[in-house]
Design an enzyme around this catalytic site. Sequence first.
Site, short mmCIF file in Angstrom:
data_model
loop_
_atom_site.label_atom_id
_atom_site.label_comp_id
_atom_site.label_asym_id
_atom_site.label_seq_id
_atom_site.Cartn_x
_atom_site.Cartn_y
_atom_site.Cartn_z
N ASN A 10 0.87 -1.18 0.00
CA ASN A 10 0.00 0.00 0.00
C ASN A 10 0.91 1.23 0.00
O ASN A 10 1.49 1.58 1.02
CB ASN A 10 -0.89 -0.03 1.26
CG ASN A 10 -1.75 1.20 1.39
OD1 ASN A 10 -1.82 2.03 0.48
ND2 ASN A 10 -2.41 1.34 2.53
N TRP A 11 1.01 1.85 -1.17
CA TRP A 11 1.96 2.97 -1.29
C TRP A 11 1.42 4.25 -0.64
O TRP A 11 2.14 5.25 -0.58
CB TRP A 11 2.28 3.23 -2.77
CG TRP A 11 3.04 2.11 -3.42
CD1 TRP A 11 3.57 1.01 -2.79
CD2 TRP A 11 3.33 1.96 -4.81
NE1 TRP A 11 4.19 0.20 -3.70
CE2 TRP A 11 4.06 0.76 -4.96
CE3 TRP A 11 3.08 2.72 -5.95
CZ2 TRP A 11 4.52 0.30 -6.20
CZ3 TRP A 11 3.53 2.28 -7.19
CH2 TRP A 11 4.25 1.09 -7.31
N LYS A 12 0.17 4.24 -0.24
CA LYS A 12 -0.44 5.43 0.37
C LYS A 12 -0.19 6.64 -0.55
O LYS A 12 -0.25 6.49 -1.77
CB LYS A 12 0.08 5.61 1.80
CG LYS A 12 -0.12 4.32 2.63
CD LYS A 12 0.15 4.47 4.09
CE LYS A 12 -0.10 3.12 4.80
NZ LYS A 12 0.09 3.18 6.24
N HIS A 93 -9.41 1.23 5.25
CA HIS A 93 -8.11 1.43 5.90
C HIS A 93 -8.27 2.38 7.08
O HIS A 93 -9.03 3.36 7.00
CB HIS A 93 -7.10 1.98 4.89
CG HIS A 93 -5.70 1.90 5.40
ND1 HIS A 93 -5.21 2.82 6.30
CD2 HIS A 93 -4.72 1.00 5.19
CE1 HIS A 93 -3.96 2.47 6.62
NE2 HIS A 93 -3.64 1.37 5.96
N GLU A 95 -6.50 4.71 8.12
CA GLU A 95 -6.24 6.13 7.82
C GLU A 95 -7.46 6.79 7.19
O GLU A 95 -7.73 7.97 7.42
CB GLU A 95 -5.00 6.25 6.91
CG GLU A 95 -3.73 5.97 7.71
CD GLU A 95 -2.59 5.39 6.91
OE1 GLU A 95 -2.62 5.42 5.67
OE2 GLU A 95 -1.65 4.87 7.56
N GLU A 163 -5.16 -5.02 10.58
CA GLU A 163 -4.14 -4.01 10.83
C GLU A 163 -4.43 -3.31 12.15
O GLU A 163 -5.24 -2.37 12.20
CB GLU A 163 -4.15 -2.96 9.70
CG GLU A 163 -3.89 -3.55 8.33
CD GLU A 163 -3.31 -2.52 7.36
OE1 GLU A 163 -2.27 -2.82 6.78
OE2 GLU A 163 -3.89 -1.43 7.21
N GLY A 169 2.78 1.99 11.03
CA GLY A 169 3.76 3.05 10.92
C GLY A 169 4.47 3.39 12.22
O GLY A 169 5.12 4.43 12.33
N SER A 206 3.71 -2.41 10.43
CA SER A 206 5.16 -2.44 10.63
C SER A 206 5.82 -3.76 10.19
O SER A 206 6.80 -4.20 10.79
CB SER A 206 5.51 -2.12 12.08
OG SER A 206 5.06 -0.81 12.41
N GLY A 227 2.93 -1.07 4.39
CA GLY A 227 3.01 0.36 4.09
C GLY A 227 4.46 0.75 3.83
O GLY A 227 5.01 0.56 2.74
P1 13P Z 1 3.18 0.19 7.82
O1 13P Z 1 3.68 -1.09 7.17
O2 13P Z 1 3.93 1.39 7.39
O3 13P Z 1 3.07 0.02 9.29
O4 13P Z 1 1.69 0.42 7.28
C1 13P Z 1 0.79 -0.61 7.29
C2 13P Z 1 -0.39 -0.22 6.51
O5 13P Z 1 -1.10 0.72 6.88
C3 13P Z 1 -0.66 -0.94 5.26
O6 13P Z 1 -1.93 -0.65 4.79
#
Ligand code: 13P
Length: 250
Positions: A10-12, A93, A95, A163, A169, A206, A227
């Site tokens: 997930n490149w966000k 998600h 976020e 998640e 993160g 993470s 992420g």
């Molecule tokens: P991280 O791997 O940066 O913790 O993010 C996870 C995530 O939100 C994937 O959708």
Amino acid sequence: MSRKPIVAGNWKMHKNTNEGINFASSVQNKLLKVGNVTVIYAPPFTGLFQLKVSPPYHKSAQNCHWEEKGAFTGETSVSMIKACGAEYVIVGHSERRQYFGETDELVNKKISAIISSDLDPIFCIGETLSQRESGETASVLKKQICDGLNNIESLSSIIIAYEPVWAIGTGLTADAEQIEKAHSHIVNVVSELYKKINVRVLYGGSVNSNNADQLIKIPKVDGFLIGGASLDVESFSSIVQIVEDNEEKK
Ligand code: 13P
């Protein structure tokens, strides 16, 4: 749907179109043979069309609107996503729930739209730290699943990404026992809703090239939604390779 493990990046809000294309070709050059893993890239919308992939590589959107078309400035429908060659849509998600007011009800509408268009949702759920500390993890996950799948009558397969919000993160990962327990619970809740269903549960939070080997060996972990570590060629390729090798040894 196959039972192959999934490694999804997930490149966000990272990587413009060219950066995404270059990234994917560098990963492909590094990983000469991937046969046991489904690899999914979820670029921002701007890069979705131009990123060309072929199996075992696939594309996902990070979000969608639930309506087919209309006056919804700034939104993107599932059919537009499909026309870009994407097969998956990340939905729910944390976020989006946290920063964009995405409720279980909206998640439900989006999942319905995704399934109606024959794409696969990557349905994200997870508890916050305070919910975990107050012992609400199981009920929070159950509510997110039941509300997210409300009125979706028949379903033969689903991909759920567990998640924990506190692990995203932060460098903190849930431990093996927490993950196994959450994933088993998720499978049980979904299996109560649908009799014959293929449920795959990805872990996200993470994941990196140092912990991936340990995490993929946890029972009921069918892959990862990544992420930060999905943005770097070395670390993403190495995670895919770890999952590939682990699957080969089975
Ligand atoms: P991280 O791997 O940066 O913790 O993010 C996870 C995530 O939100 C994937 O959708």
